[in-house]
Design a protein around this motif. Sequence first.
Motif, PDB file in Angstrom:
ATOM      1  N   GLY A  47      29.715  44.137  62.045  1.00 32.57           N
ATOM      2  CA  GLY A  47      29.153  44.995  63.065  1.00 32.57           C
ATOM      3  C   GLY A  47      27.798  45.569  62.726  1.00 32.57           C
ATOM      4  N   LEU A  48      27.278  45.294  61.521  1.00 34.14           N
ATOM      5  CA  LEU A  48      25.928  45.767  61.208  1.00 34.14           C
ATOM      6  C   LEU A  48      24.901  44.792  61.777  1.00 34.14           C
ATOM      7  N   TRP A  49      23.723  45.299  62.096  1.00 37.34           N
ATOM      8  CA  TRP A  49      22.705  44.508  62.789  1.00 37.34           C
ATOM      9  C   TRP A  49      22.262  43.296  61.986  1.00 37.34           C
ATOM     10  N   HIS A  50      22.077  43.461  60.686  1.00 36.92           N
ATOM     11  CA  HIS A  50      21.565  42.371  59.850  1.00 36.92           C
ATOM     12  C   HIS A  50      22.670  41.704  59.041  1.00 36.92           C
ATOM     13  N   SER A  51      23.899  41.771  59.532  1.00 36.02           N
ATOM     14  CA  SER A  51      25.010  41.151  58.816  1.00 36.02           C
ATOM     15  C   SER A  51      25.904  40.417  59.795  1.00 36.02           C
ATOM     16  N   SER A  52      26.492  39.354  59.324  1.00 36.75           N
ATOM     17  CA  SER A  52      27.484  38.636  60.126  1.00 36.75           C
ATOM     18  C   SER A  52      28.808  38.607  59.371  1.00 36.75           C
ATOM     19  N   GLY A  53      29.089  39.689  58.687  1.00 37.69           N
ATOM     20  CA  GLY A  53      30.297  39.767  57.873  1.00 37.69           C
ATOM     21  C   GLY A  53      31.563  39.539  58.678  1.00 37.69           C
ATOM     22  N   ARG A  54      32.568  38.976  58.023  1.00 36.55           N
ATOM     23  CA  ARG A  54      33.826  38.714  58.714  1.00 36.55           C
ATOM     24  C   ARG A  54      34.617  40.009  58.859  1.00 36.55           C
ATOM     25  N   ALA A  55      35.688  39.951  59.651  1.00 32.98           N
ATOM     26  CA  ALA A  55      36.468  41.143  59.974  1.00 32.98           C
ATOM     27  C   ALA A  55      37.406  41.503  58.824  1.00 32.98           C
ATOM     28  N   ILE A  56      37.022  42.521  58.063  1.00 35.27           N
ATOM     29  CA  ILE A  56      37.861  43.100  57.017  1.00 35.27           C
ATOM     30  C   ILE A  56      38.434  44.397  57.574  1.00 35.27           C
TER      31      ILE A  56
END
Length: 347
Positions: A171-180
């Motif tokens: 959910g951060l603008w510069h991140s595509s992190g997976r759902a933890i």
Amino acid sequence: MGILSLNALNRALIERQMLRERADRSALATIEHLFGIQAQEPKSPYVGLWTRLRDFRPQELEALLTNREAVRILLMRGTIHLVSARDALGLRPHTQLKLDRELRSGPFAARLRGLDFDEIAEAGRKILDDTPQGTAEAGKQLKERWPDREHTVLGNALRNKLALVQLPPRGLWHSSGRAICTTVENWLGAPQQAMDKEELVLRYLGAFGPATVMDAQQWSGLTKLTETFNALRPRLVTFRNEAGKELFDLPDAPRPDPETPVPVRLLPEFDNVLLAHSDRRRVIADDRLGVVIGGKPTVLVDGFVVATWAVTKDRAITVDYIDAQPKSRQKAVAEECDRLQDWINAT
């Protein structure tokens, strides 16, 4: 009891959704006023705030997420929403009945039959509060206890039975992190406490009214709200739409002149403006609902959906008109696209 035209309903919605004029508000105050922002696509809330606020910067929302003032959580209609921490704790209990029904009759129901969901939820809570992780990963650990079940199905049971927050960097603008995930109680350090249904309805009307009972039920995923509306009737005003259906509203809420000019606005995927009513014609014609279901960002001209837009790999913005528009309107759309493109490039 007056009659409100489609255009009158459109202008009321545009005004309350902060789409007529960009506001000088904080992101947190805006999220609370809007009573949540659709966040199925992680970047959508940023565009949704940009289109409503003056001088919005992504860092402001990122700070809310990392400081635990706002969260991404499964809420209305069983979809991910961005809400304030306070609203997460107050709204999530109202979602549980719908999610429980989904477990009993949804796509995974047959493969979950015979399980004690409360037992699974308690085991999953211990796993996710001890070590935040994806629900599929937690499901693999649950499979050790329920070896005859698929781990993905067990993980889906956790998604429905527990109030799970998706943690940054998701959910951060510069991140595509997976759902933890971890539970909302663990992340916020406070228990869930359902807000009163009357407060829920009043805040819905403040953001989306005037509206019918069915509209509020469509937005929330709740049923049997007629009793709540009737209890509130002395505090509300009522109208009729052009089809004769009763509309409820807050007495002092803005209901602008139906001819009030409104500017071009770009909406992100699944914006609540397009999803918060049973009858969505106040902003999008019935024959265009496919663009919403397909998750395409949309363009509002004169308050109504006329096109979709997209960002190319080189950060250019393209527009696909649903029907022909005069050159003056196309020029206004192009100018708003340029503003968004400049904002994206500057961030």
